[in-house]
Scaffold this motif. Structure first.
Motif, PDB file in Angstrom:
ATOM      1  N   LEU A   1     -78.517 145.927 -57.671  1.00  0.00           N
ATOM      2  CA  LEU A   1     -77.443 144.977 -57.390  1.00  0.00           C
ATOM      3  C   LEU A   1     -76.722 145.416 -56.124  1.00  0.00           C
ATOM      4  O   LEU A   1     -76.526 146.617 -55.905  1.00  0.00           O
ATOM      5  N   THR A   2     -76.315 144.462 -55.304  1.00  0.00           N
ATOM      6  CA  THR A   2     -75.484 144.768 -54.144  1.00  0.00           C
ATOM      7  C   THR A   2     -74.715 143.523 -53.749  1.00  0.00           C
ATOM      8  O   THR A   2     -75.059 142.410 -54.160  1.00  0.00           O
ATOM      9  N   THR A   3     -73.659 143.687 -52.977  1.00  0.00           N
ATOM     10  CA  THR A   3     -72.920 142.555 -52.421  1.00  0.00           C
ATOM     11  C   THR A   3     -72.984 142.638 -50.909  1.00  0.00           C
ATOM     12  O   THR A   3     -73.083 143.728 -50.341  1.00  0.00           O
ATOM     13  N   ASP A   4     -72.914 141.483 -50.265  1.00  0.00           N
ATOM     14  CA  ASP A   4     -72.936 141.466 -48.806  1.00  0.00           C
ATOM     15  C   ASP A   4     -71.513 141.304 -48.262  1.00  0.00           C
ATOM     16  O   ASP A   4     -70.537 141.296 -49.016  1.00  0.00           O
ATOM     17  N   ALA A   5     -71.388 141.176 -46.939  1.00  0.00           N
ATOM     18  CA  ALA A   5     -70.086 141.086 -46.278  1.00  0.00           C
ATOM     19  C   ALA A   5     -69.299 139.846 -46.705  1.00  0.00           C
ATOM     20  O   ALA A   5     -68.077 139.808 -46.576  1.00  0.00           O
TER      21      ALA A   5
ATOM     22  N   VAL B   1     -84.767 141.787 -58.992  1.00  0.00           N
ATOM     23  CA  VAL B   1     -85.451 141.941 -60.279  1.00  0.00           C
ATOM     24  C   VAL B   1     -86.914 142.263 -59.978  1.00  0.00           C
ATOM     25  O   VAL B   1     -87.363 142.158 -58.839  1.00  0.00           O
ATOM     26  N   ASN B   2     -87.657 142.655 -61.000  1.00  0.00           N
ATOM     27  CA  ASN B   2     -89.056 143.034 -60.785  1.00  0.00           C
ATOM     28  C   ASN B   2     -89.921 141.871 -60.340  1.00  0.00           C
ATOM     29  O   ASN B   2     -91.056 142.077 -59.935  1.00  0.00           O
ATOM     30  N   GLN B   3     -89.401 140.642 -60.369  1.00  0.00           N
ATOM     31  CA  GLN B   3     -90.195 139.486 -59.950  1.00  0.00           C
ATOM     32  C   GLN B   3     -89.556 138.706 -58.813  1.00  0.00           C
ATOM     33  O   GLN B   3     -89.949 137.573 -58.541  1.00  0.00           O
ATOM     34  N   GLY B   4     -88.560 139.261 -58.147  1.00  0.00           N
ATOM     35  CA  GLY B   4     -87.964 138.539 -57.028  1.00  0.00           C
ATOM     36  C   GLY B   4     -86.518 138.899 -56.786  1.00  0.00           C
ATOM     37  O   GLY B   4     -86.026 139.953 -57.203  1.00  0.00           O
ATOM     38  N   LEU B   5     -85.824 137.999 -56.110  1.00  0.00           N
ATOM     39  CA  LEU B   5     -84.450 138.225 -55.689  1.00  0.00           C
ATOM     40  C   LEU B   5     -83.612 136.992 -56.010  1.00  0.00           C
ATOM     41  O   LEU B   5     -84.040 135.859 -55.776  1.00  0.00           O
ATOM     42  N   PHE B   6     -82.418 137.214 -56.560  1.00  0.00           N
ATOM     43  CA  PHE B   6     -81.486 136.132 -56.852  1.00  0.00           C
ATOM     44  C   PHE B   6     -80.210 136.349 -56.058  1.00  0.00           C
ATOM     45  O   PHE B   6     -79.801 137.471 -55.803  1.00  0.00           O
ATOM     46  N   ARG B   7     -79.556 135.243 -55.703  1.00  0.00           N
ATOM     47  CA  ARG B   7     -78.288 135.299 -54.985  1.00  0.00           C
ATOM     48  C   ARG B   7     -77.256 134.544 -55.794  1.00  0.00           C
ATOM     49  O   ARG B   7     -77.478 133.473 -56.311  1.00  0.00           O
TER      50      ARG B   7
ATOM     51  N   ASP C   1     -67.803 144.872 -56.546  1.00  0.00           N
ATOM     52  CA  ASP C   1     -67.615 143.810 -55.553  1.00  0.00           C
ATOM     53  C   ASP C   1     -66.254 143.943 -54.858  1.00  0.00           C
ATOM     54  O   ASP C   1     -65.478 144.856 -55.147  1.00  0.00           O
ATOM     55  N   LYS C   2     -65.972 143.014 -53.943  1.00  0.00           N
ATOM     56  CA  LYS C   2     -64.743 143.062 -53.142  1.00  0.00           C
ATOM     57  C   LYS C   2     -63.479 142.915 -53.985  1.00  0.00           C
ATOM     58  O   LYS C   2     -62.416 143.384 -53.589  1.00  0.00           O
ATOM     59  N   GLN C   3     -63.580 142.260 -55.128  1.00  0.00           N
ATOM     60  CA  GLN C   3     -62.425 142.074 -56.004  1.00  0.00           C
ATOM     61  C   GLN C   3     -62.211 143.250 -56.956  1.00  0.00           C
ATOM     62  O   GLN C   3     -61.249 143.259 -57.710  1.00  0.00           O
ATOM     63  N   GLY C   4     -63.099 144.222 -56.938  1.00  0.00           N
ATOM     64  CA  GLY C   4     -62.961 145.378 -57.816  1.00  0.00           C
ATOM     65  C   GLY C   4     -63.649 145.237 -59.152  1.00  0.00           C
ATOM     66  O   GLY C   4     -63.495 146.095 -60.022  1.00  0.00           O
TER      67      GLY C   4
ATOM     68  N   GLY D   1     -69.276 138.715 -49.813  1.00  0.00           N
ATOM     69  CA  GLY D   1     -68.967 138.834 -51.234  1.00  0.00           C
ATOM     70  C   GLY D   1     -70.031 138.264 -52.147  1.00  0.00           C
ATOM     71  O   GLY D   1     -69.840 138.181 -53.351  1.00  0.00           O
ATOM     72  N   THR D   2     -71.168 137.881 -51.591  1.00  0.00           N
ATOM     73  CA  THR D   2     -72.268 137.338 -52.391  1.00  0.00           C
ATOM     74  C   THR D   2     -72.968 138.455 -53.136  1.00  0.00           C
ATOM     75  O   THR D   2     -73.261 139.499 -52.560  1.00  0.00           O
TER      76      THR D   2
END
Length: 118
Positions: free
Chosen positions: A100-104, A112-118, A56-59, A106-107
């Motif tokens: 896993l990924t972060t957006d602009a 997961v195999n059953q959906g997406l969490f934020r 993430d942005k904080q390292g 920092g979210t």
């Protein structure tokens, strides 16, 4: 820790991280350090089968395993587990962290195999 890497990441400090089915490996160009799950150590990985990695942005390094999500703090060398995500999975049925990924902003996004969490 194992010859097959399921994910690879180069972090902002230049370390290479390799996720395997038998732990997380960090290579600094000279030596390899292996991080593993230890059942009685809450600051270790929640599982040894590493599925995905993200910085993430904080390292902080986010690690998706076969047994949940954790965040590695490079300054302390410790992992923080997030058991609430695992509990949500138990309510529906066992899910696996796929990506896993972060957006602009920092979210952190957790696929997961059953959906997406934020």
């Amino acid at each position: 820790s194992q010859s097959n890497a399921s994910c690879i990441l180069k972090d902002r400090r230049g370390y290479m991280w390799f996720g395997t089915q038998d732990g997380l490996n960090r290579y600094d160009g000279y030596q390899l350090i292996t991080y593993k799950h230890y059942p009685f150590d809450s600051t270790s990985l929640p599982g040894d089968d590493i599925r995905t990695l993200c910085e993430d942005k904080q390292g902080f390094l986010w690690v998706g395993t076969d047994n949940g999500l954790s965040r590695f703090d490079p300054s302390s060398g410790k992992f923080r587990r997030f058991p609430e995500l695992l509990e949500m999975g138990r309510r529906f049925s066992k899910f696996r962290i796929m990506s896993l990924t972060t957006d602009a902003y920092g979210t952190l996004w957790i696929a997961v195999n059953q959906g997406l969490f934020r």
